[in-house]
Enzyme design. Structure first.
Site, mmCIF file in Angstrom:
data_model
loop_
_atom_site.group_PDB
_atom_site.id
_atom_site.type_symbol
_atom_site.label_atom_id
_atom_site.label_comp_id
_atom_site.label_asym_id
_atom_site.label_seq_id
_atom_site.Cartn_x
_atom_site.Cartn_y
_atom_site.Cartn_z
ATOM 1 N N ARG A 138 0.811 -1.208 0.000
ATOM 2 C CA ARG A 138 0.000 0.000 0.000
ATOM 3 C C ARG A 138 0.847 1.263 0.000
ATOM 4 O O ARG A 138 0.534 2.227 -0.719
ATOM 5 C CB ARG A 138 -0.962 -0.016 1.197
ATOM 6 N N LYS A 178 1.992 24.690 -3.514
ATOM 7 C CA LYS A 178 0.761 24.020 -3.077
ATOM 8 C C LYS A 178 0.941 22.513 -3.219
ATOM 9 O O LYS A 178 0.336 21.863 -4.080
ATOM 10 C CB LYS A 178 -0.432 24.533 -3.870
ATOM 11 N N LYS A 184 4.720 39.042 -2.084
ATOM 12 C CA LYS A 184 3.292 38.936 -2.342
ATOM 13 C C LYS A 184 2.541 40.094 -1.680
ATOM 14 O O LYS A 184 3.152 40.973 -1.071
ATOM 15 C CB LYS A 184 2.794 37.579 -1.861
ATOM 16 N N GLU A 229 4.675 40.181 -6.852
ATOM 17 C CA GLU A 229 3.310 39.962 -7.327
ATOM 18 C C GLU A 229 2.603 41.303 -7.470
ATOM 19 O O GLU A 229 2.650 42.143 -6.565
ATOM 20 C CB GLU A 229 2.575 39.085 -6.317
ATOM 21 N N ASP A 268 -1.007 38.690 -11.071
ATOM 22 C CA ASP A 268 -1.962 37.918 -10.283
ATOM 23 C C ASP A 268 -3.394 38.136 -10.735
ATOM 24 O O ASP A 268 -3.906 39.260 -10.720
ATOM 25 C CB ASP A 268 -1.817 38.308 -8.804
#
Length: 290
Positions: A108, A143, A175, A205, A226
């Protein structure tokens, strides 16, 4: 603006061994009570891993390490394909021969890791095909599943897309919250430029064309556009005039990526390469035992 190639380097064996150790510890815990109860310690077997659909292969070395961790020299792994190959339903990726209990205990964990990596590579291949010939590169994001970033990003490269930052120590990306804390785009870029090490890429950004001009004027190397629509990205490209690398991000998928590549943007970042890739359906089937 030209971008250097990104080679596909193999995964570090020490990293793979540590990852597999942690993953097996999570699954096996104090012991595989089912296998211990049902399978005799001297039983041997031959098994194979089969694909139940079309996929790009990635992660064979990781899967092999799972069986090596449970069986050592008593288990022999033989890959029939290589990372980057495309397989179809019914194709065999590898065979495993040796102590049956070792094979079943690793099953597994090996399938979970391999299925995830194949899924990411398959998703990346789909996006790479969508931008082929355009000069635009599709890149991943941070992410990723915590603990699996290295293998996720390796699978992205196998599929033909590219890696953005590997982590927070791998370049500056200013950002919106950084800009707010610094008091504006120029202030943030100038402060970062004065403090970062030589060689670190500085990207910022922006959400408007005025911010783009401000970022370029302050000395940014790259600008992330963005959540701009394709028309606005095209306008940004005209304003930038090749002075910086331009990256489009936010709301870009297979349904609209062609419109973004048509703008000539250098990079398109897609979080779905890693957070949205479905696991490939794989199975391990025991063919013989004694």
């Amino acid at each position: 603006m030209g971008l250097p190639p990104q080679p596909l380097r193999p995964l570090d064996p020490d990293f793979v061994a540590d990852l597999v150790r942690r993953c097996l510890a999570e699954d096996v815990g104090r012991g595989d009570v089912t296998t211990t109860a049902v399978v005799t310690s001297d039983a041997t077997g031959l098994a194979h891993i089969e694909s139940r659909g079309s996929a790009v292969v990635a992660g064979l070395d990781v899967a092999a390490a799972c069986f090596a961790a449970t069986g050592g020299d008593s288990v022999k792994w033989s890959a029939l394909v290589t990372d980057g190959d495309r397989v179809e339903r019914g194709d065999i990726l590898a065979t495993i021969q040796g102590t049956l209990s070792s094979i079943l205990t690793a099953e597994r964990t090996a399938l979970n890791l391999l299925a995830r990596m194949c899924g990411v590579a398959t998703m990346a291949a789909t996006y790479a095909s969508a931008v082929a010939g355009s000069g635009t590169r599709v890149v991943d994001t941070r992410k990723t599943m915590p603990g699996l970033r290295v293998v996720d990003k390796y699978a992205v490269r196998v599929g033909g897309c590219y890696n953005h930052r590997s982590g927070l120590d791998d370049g500056v990306l200013i950002k919106d919250n950084h800009i707010m804390a610094a008091g504006g785009v120029s202030a943030a870029v100038e402060r970062a430029r004065a403090r970062i090490q030589h060689g670190h890429l500085l990207e910022v950004e922006v959400t408007t064309l005025d911010e783009l001009e401000e970022a370029i004027g302050a000395g940014a190397d790259a600008v992330l556009l963005d959540n701009m629509d394709p028309q606005m990205v095209a306008s940004a490209g005209a304003r930038a005039g090749g002075r910086v690398v331009l990256e489009a991000s936010g709301g870009i998928g297979l349904d609209n990526i062609a419109a973004y590549t048509a703008t000539g943007v250098d990079l398109i970042s897609v979080g779905a390469l890693t957070h949205g890739a479905p696991h490939v359906d794989l199975s391990l089937e025991v063919q013989a035992w004694s």
